[in-house]
Design a protein around this motif. Sequence first.
Motif, PDB file in Angstrom:
ATOM      1  N   UNK A 100      39.647  39.699  10.395  1.00 45.26           N
ATOM      2  CA  UNK A 100      39.765  38.560   9.475  1.00 45.26           C
ATOM      3  C   UNK A 100      38.393  37.944   9.206  1.00 45.26           C
ATOM      4  N   UNK A 101      37.675  37.628  10.278  1.00 39.55           N
ATOM      5  CA  UNK A 101      36.382  36.948  10.128  1.00 39.55           C
ATOM      6  C   UNK A 101      35.335  37.905   9.571  1.00 39.55           C
ATOM      7  N   UNK A 102      35.354  39.144  10.068  1.00 45.20           N
ATOM      8  CA  UNK A 102      34.318  40.091   9.655  1.00 45.20           C
ATOM      9  C   UNK A 102      34.596  40.733   8.306  1.00 45.20           C
ATOM     10  N   UNK A 103      35.843  41.183   8.130  1.00 48.02           N
ATOM     11  CA  UNK A 103      36.123  41.990   6.926  1.00 48.02           C
ATOM     12  C   UNK A 103      36.953  41.262   5.881  1.00 48.02           C
ATOM     13  N   UNK A 104      37.370  40.050   6.187  1.00 52.63           N
ATOM     14  CA  UNK A 104      38.181  39.312   5.210  1.00 52.63           C
ATOM     15  C   UNK A 104      39.599  39.837   5.121  1.00 52.63           C
ATOM     16  N   UNK A 105      40.089  40.441   6.199  1.00 51.66           N
ATOM     17  CA  UNK A 105      41.466  40.972   6.174  1.00 51.66           C
ATOM     18  C   UNK A 105      42.475  39.840   5.989  1.00 51.66           C
ATOM     19  N   UNK A 106      43.553  40.159   5.282  1.00 51.59           N
ATOM     20  CA  UNK A 106      44.597  39.157   5.000  1.00 51.59           C
ATOM     21  C   UNK A 106      45.884  39.574   5.716  1.00 51.59           C
ATOM     22  N   UNK A 107      46.476  38.623   6.423  1.00 51.58           N
ATOM     23  CA  UNK A 107      47.724  38.864   7.139  1.00 51.58           C
ATOM     24  C   UNK A 107      48.848  38.098   6.436  1.00 51.58           C
ATOM     25  N   UNK A 108      50.078  38.580   6.628  1.00 56.95           N
ATOM     26  CA  UNK A 108      51.211  37.818   6.088  1.00 56.95           C
ATOM     27  C   UNK A 108      52.261  37.673   7.179  1.00 56.95           C
ATOM     28  N   UNK A 109      53.383  37.087   6.818  1.00 56.63           N
ATOM     29  CA  UNK A 109      54.350  36.690   7.842  1.00 56.63           C
ATOM     30  C   UNK A 109      55.784  36.935   7.377  1.00 56.63           C
ATOM     31  N   UNK A 110      56.146  38.186   7.101  1.00 59.82           N
ATOM     32  CA  UNK A 110      57.525  38.420   6.647  1.00 59.82           C
ATOM     33  C   UNK A 110      58.506  38.469   7.811  1.00 59.82           C
ATOM     34  N   UNK A 111      59.272  37.382   7.970  1.00 61.46           N
ATOM     35  CA  UNK A 111      60.265  37.310   9.052  1.00 61.46           C
ATOM     36  C   UNK A 111      61.690  37.458   8.500  1.00 61.46           C
ATOM     37  N   UNK A 112      61.915  36.880   7.301  1.00 61.56           N
ATOM     38  CA  UNK A 112      63.288  36.759   6.783  1.00 61.56           C
ATOM     39  C   UNK A 112      63.929  38.110   6.517  1.00 61.56           C
ATOM     40  N   UNK A 113      65.230  38.159   6.827  1.00 66.56           N
ATOM     41  CA  UNK A 113      65.956  39.422   6.608  1.00 66.56           C
ATOM     42  C   UNK A 113      67.247  39.226   5.825  1.00 66.56           C
ATOM     43  N   UNK A 114      67.558  37.957   5.547  1.00 62.79           N
ATOM     44  CA  UNK A 114      68.790  37.701   4.807  1.00 62.79           C
ATOM     45  C   UNK A 114      69.984  37.477   5.727  1.00 62.79           C
ATOM     46  N   UNK A 115      69.800  37.591   7.032  1.00 64.47           N
ATOM     47  CA  UNK A 115      70.879  37.319   7.990  1.00 64.47           C
ATOM     48  C   UNK A 115      70.552  36.070   8.799  1.00 64.47           C
ATOM     49  N   UNK A 116      71.114  35.983   9.991  1.00 67.28           N
ATOM     50  CA  UNK A 116      70.965  34.762  10.794  1.00 67.28           C
ATOM     51  C   UNK A 116      69.659  34.724  11.603  1.00 67.28           C
ATOM     52  N   UNK A 117      68.904  35.843  11.598  1.00 68.66           N
ATOM     53  CA  UNK A 117      67.735  35.919  12.490  1.00 68.66           C
ATOM     54  C   UNK A 117      66.634  34.920  12.131  1.00 68.66           C
TER      55      UNK A 117
END
Length: 417
Positions: free
Chosen positions: A137-154
Motif C-alpha cells: 500500500x505505502x510503497x506501490x499504492x496498492x488498493x484493497x477492498x472489503x467485500x463481505x456481503x453475500x445476500x444472506x444473514x452473514x
Amino acid sequence: MSVSKDAPIFDPVAFRLERREAEIIDKARQFGARVLAPRAAKHDREATFPIENFHDMHPEGLLGICVPERDGGQGASFRTYCLAAAELGRYCGATALSWNMHVCSTLWTGALADDLEMSAEDRKAHTARRSKHYKRIVGEGAIYSQPFSEGGAAAAGAAAFGTEAKPVDGGFLVSGKKIFASLSGAADYYGILCTERSEGDAASRRNTLYLAVPAKAEGVSVVGDWDPLGMRGTVSRTLLLKDVFVTEDEMLMPRGVYFRAATSWPHMFLTLSPTYMGLAQAAYDFTVSYLRGELPGTPPVKRRMFPTKQIAVAEMRIMLEQTKALWFQAVSEARAEPTKEQVLRAYAAQFTVMENANALAAKAIRTCGGQAMLKNLALERIYRDSRCGSLMLPWTAEICLDRIGKEALYEVGETDA
Ligand SMILES: Cc1cc2nc3c(=O)[nH]c(=O)nc-3n(C[C@H](O)[C@H](O)[C@H](O)COP(=O)(O)OP(=O)(O)OC[C@H]3O[C@@H](n4cnc5c(N)ncnc54)[C@H](O)[C@@H]3O)c2cc1C
C-alpha cells in the motif's frame, strides 16, 4: 493551515483535537475540495470508479493513513481516520465510502488488532504478514477492498459466511460469491471474509478468516452490472471466487481474531458512518451557500430573507449539531471491550448519522427549491448518496433500532420465561 474556504466539520480547538490529528484531517479536507469535488459528478453520472482519486491519494499518504508509522504510514487512530473520512465525504460520497473499504484493511489489522488479545506466536506472525500488506500500500499504492456481503444473514453477523476457504498445502482454496463488492474491478486485493472449513466440519462464525485475495488470481471474476440510485462511483458489482488459491501470507488476521474483533471491538462497524457525516455537512453547507446567493455556478440571487427559509436552516443546523455531537462522542470513545452504554451510543450514532444525512438532504431540496435539484448542482447527488447509508450492513438503521431496543431492556442472558 488551510486554503480550502470550507471550515473543518470539527473545529480543532472547539473539539480539542491533537495537533497531528488536526493536520491529517486538514489535509483530507484540502484534498477533498481540490481533487475529489471536481470529479464527483462525472463518476456519479457514468457510474464509473474514480480510480484517479486513489492514484492521487498515494503521494498524499492517504492510502496509508492508518498504516502504523513504523511501517511508513501516518498511524492515524480510529477517531482521526473517522474525522478525515467525513471531510472526504463532503466532496465525494462514493470516493469516501470506497476509501473506507480500503482503509479498514489497515485500521482493523493495525490499531484495532493491537488492542486485541493474541498469543505471542500469532502476534509475531501477524506483525510480519501485515507489514507485507502495508508495504504494497505505502510503497506501490496498492488498493484493497472489503467485500463481505453475500445476500444472506452473514453480513449482519447472524451466520457463518457462505464463502469458504478449504485449507490446502501452503494456503487455502477459496470459493463463494460476494454481492455489493465496492471497488470491484478496481482493487488490487479483495479483503474478503470467509469461513475456514475442512471436509466434514460444520461451518462456524468462530472460524471466520479475513483474507486478501489478489484481484488477478485465477478463479476471480466480477459479474453483473451496477446502475444504482446512489453511491454510483463505488461500482459495487458481484465478485465470484471459484477455487481461488490464496497463500497463508494473505491472512489479514490470524485465525479467530476477526471473530474476537467483531465481538470485543464493535465500533469497527461504525466505519461506514463518516462518509455520511460528511454528506450531512455538505447538505447543510449547500443550503446556506445557495440561500445566500453564493453558490458557484448559480446566479447571485439571495433567498435568505424569507422567514420560512430561516426557520428551515435553523432546524437543519440543530439537526446537524445533534448529529455531530453524538457521532463525535461515539468515535472518540471507540475501544476494545466498551461498556454497554458505549455500545448503545455507537448504535445510536450510526442510526442518527445515516438517517439524518438523508433527512438533511431532503430538507435542503425542499428549502432551496426546484432549481437546486437540477443535476448540474451537487445537492441531488448528495440526496441520492445519503439515501444509501441506512441500508449498509451490519449496522443498518433497522438493526440498530432492533439492538438498542433489546439491549436496553434485557441484560445478557435475561429472558421473560
Ligand atoms: C453503495 C453501497 C456499497 C456497498 N459496498 C459494500 C462493500 O464494499 N462490501 C460489502 O460487504 N457490502 C457492501 N454493501 C452492501 C450492504 O452492506 C448490504 O449487504 C447490501 O446493501 C445488501 O443489503 P440488503 O438490504 O439487500 O440485505 P438483506 O440481507 O436482504 O437485508 C434486508 C434488511 O433486513 C434487515 N436485516 C437483515 N438481517 C437482519 C438481522 N439479522 N436482524 C434484523 N434485521 C435484519 C436489515 O435492515 C437489512 O437492511 C454496499 C451497499 C451499498 C448500498
